[in-house]
Design an enzyme around this catalytic site. Sequence first.
Site, PDB file in Angstrom:
ATOM      1  N   GLU A 102       0.849  -1.195   0.000  1.00 51.90           N
ATOM      2  CA  GLU A 102       0.000   0.000   0.000  1.00 51.90           C
ATOM      3  C   GLU A 102       0.887   1.248   0.000  1.00 51.90           C
ATOM      4  O   GLU A 102       0.605   2.232   0.687  1.00 51.90           O
ATOM      5  CB  GLU A 102      -0.915   0.033   1.225  1.00 51.90           C
ATOM      6  CG  GLU A 102      -1.866  -1.148   1.309  1.00 51.90           C
ATOM      7  CD  GLU A 102      -2.763  -1.086   2.526  1.00 51.90           C
ATOM      8  OE1 GLU A 102      -3.984  -1.088   2.345  1.00 51.90           O
ATOM      9  OE2 GLU A 102      -2.238  -1.030   3.647  1.00 51.90           O
ATOM     10  N   CYS A 129     -10.765   2.491   6.503  1.00 56.72           N
ATOM     11  CA  CYS A 129     -10.074   3.754   6.814  1.00 56.72           C
ATOM     12  C   CYS A 129     -10.492   4.895   5.888  1.00 56.72           C
ATOM     13  O   CYS A 129     -10.601   6.048   6.317  1.00 56.72           O
ATOM     14  CB  CYS A 129      -8.566   3.551   6.727  1.00 56.72           C
ATOM     15  SG  CYS A 129      -8.021   2.740   5.224  1.00 56.72           S
TER      16      CYS A 129
HETATM   17  O1  FUB Z   1      -3.634   0.403   8.675  1.00 56.20           O
HETATM   18  C1  FUB Z   1      -4.651   1.366   8.818  1.00 56.20           C
HETATM   19  C2  FUB Z   1      -5.103   1.818   7.470  1.00 56.20           C
HETATM   20  O2  FUB Z   1      -5.670   0.733   6.783  1.00 56.20           O
HETATM   21  C3  FUB Z   1      -3.990   2.286   6.568  1.00 56.20           C
HETATM   22  O3  FUB Z   1      -3.685   3.621   6.695  1.00 56.20           O
HETATM   23  C4  FUB Z   1      -4.510   1.945   5.235  1.00 56.20           C
HETATM   24  O4  FUB Z   1      -3.519   1.913   4.250  1.00 56.20           O
HETATM   25  C5  FUB Z   1      -5.182   0.634   5.467  1.00 56.20           C
HETATM   26  O5  FUB Z   1      -4.278  -0.399   5.419  1.00 56.20           O
HETATM   27 ZN    ZN Z   2      -7.676   4.354   3.585  1.00 54.14          ZN
END
Ligand code: FUB
Ligand code: ZN
Length: 650
Positions: free
Chosen positions: A321, A405
């Site tokens: 990510e 999120c």
């Molecule tokens: O890990 C918390 C949130 O969920 C992250 O900021 C996003 O990338 C997702 O993985």
């Molecule tokens: Zn997010």
Amino acid sequence: MTTPPDHTTGRRSLPLGNVTIDDDFWSPRREVVRTGTIPQQERQLRSGGQFEALRLGWKPGDPNEPHIFWESDVAKWIEAASYSLAKTPDPALDAAVDEAIGLLAGAQQDDGYLNVYFTVVAPGRRFTDLRDTHELYCAGHLIEAGVAHHQATGKTSLLDVVRRFADLIDREFGPGGSAEGGYDGHEEIELALVKLYRVTGERRYLELSKRLIDARGTQPFYFDLEREKRGTEGYFSFAFPDRPKEVQRFREYTQSHLPVREQSEAVGHSVRAMYLYTAMADLALEYGDDELRRACERLWHSITEKKMYVTGGLGSDPSIEGFGPDYDLPGIGGYAETCAAIGLVFWSQRMALLTGEGRYADVMERALYNAALSGASAEGTHYFYGNPLASDGSVHRHEWFGVACCPPNFARLLTSLEYYAYAEGGNEAVVNLFVAGSAAFSLDSGAVRLDIATGYPRSGSVSITVAPAETASFTVAVRVPGWAGGEAKAEVNGEAVDLASAVAEGYLRLQREWSEGDVITLELPLAPQRIWANPAVTEDIGRVALRRGPLVYCLEGVDHGVPVAALSLPRDSAFDTEVDEDLGIEAVVADGFADVAPHVGGDGDGDGDARLYRETPPDSRPTRVRAVPYFAWANRGQSTMEVWIRETAR
Ligand code: FUB
Ligand code: ZN
């Protein structure tokens, strides 16, 4: 409404209550968030178990085990709802927020600790897996919510809760505490503590933020120490089985491979990076810390010159990510998480406040109007997690996610747009975004209101009426976007301003004696522009992107009878604009071509030559190529999409 005490240096954003937004582009979207998004998210949080978990009733063996992220979802929703309440009273929403806060207060332990997972699922394991378990990330979001709720409503119900939690964290991460020298795997709390400091005036919160920032990446590595102490690999070992072998990569994943002051290349998970860099810029401003500022500037260069999508999207590597190598910016298969674009809005805003340079607000605008705004559907109830720059037709927004999120992050951004539009400092009123409405500044020379009238981004005309409490000398600094490329024009009370001499560091700085009714006009060029990528971005070689003002455009299959990959645009074709009635915004149209298989037999019946390979080129048929703003894509059903359009010489 509480105004943060003035103990910062330089510029700061205006309090939410000082800004009114009454804007043709933003107001309807914010109303959608108020009436559609926030209620939908409340329903999701109730039905998903996030509210219920706060009752601490879960027992081993029960279904729906509380997740390590859940407080963050509730917190971001409270934050968004609070901003909304600050502008539009809504007793039912107020009651729902109070209910959520009551649940949070009830879940708080006697010593101030607040995290459901470590209270009912893994008791006794607090602060033992900082790298993976998001304890401080959730704490940070709770703190942000507590600050926002207090500023919006004047209530201290959540602020009191998060202060007690922050006090506990201060103790536990301080000398002799159980997590002395530790820091979080997912940055967030650092920027939240700066907010908590600003609203309470308690310097120890600022100092805790700085301690966490300065501990990060120092040796011996804290995450190694905690793993040795714990004796297990950590919560996310199931997701990253190769992590023990890829030590450096996973240190980079959490930006803990080097002390932050020594970092130059943006690496790892991009949301984490954005929240970290935001806090670094905040601290650079608060402490006048040039070393932190220089680190921010190096990281800024790394991102904006080598790692940022043209939409302001960040993160090209879905496996982490996060950031890939320099110039690695794939379309299909890219990532560009909504939260990362929102994080870039945060960081850009802080960099603009820190440096006073308009180029930072340019990037804030780019991320806001493109990669962040695409994060939700027009009706505000479906969301993108990733915001790719090309689609084979399989990509669509979702109603919710297991890890949710992005949706509440989107909601809190739109409901707090006020913070990003203006800034003030000393005797200067700063206009960063062009949003119709008004803003009240407290300058050294006295109170000043600016009334902004504009149809931006559909129109490039901006009119700013200056209304000081009494005639006074001060500066109005209006950002002149970099994309205007020297074509902007400005007048004060009908007299032309020479922008070549009046624009410095991206702002038209008008310092003079201002009287009520003085008018600044800015005319920004909105002719569609072509953009080309550095050829090091191999995916974009031979391709062109379109921009109109702050908006990046894309082609969608729904506007063409062929997949968008078949379309091409000659380098010299002229652009027209036409209003897209469905999307309520200008589409850009031009003469282009569509590659189709040659007709069999030339009988014109539309039957293409179905052979996989042939010795003759495809037919290149003249066609009208139609591009729509990227933020609006995927609102008219699923179809193919491309930002980077094939370009032909003729
Ligand atoms: O890990 C918390 C949130 O969920 C992250 O900021 C996003 O990338 C997702 O993985
Ligand atoms: Zn997010």
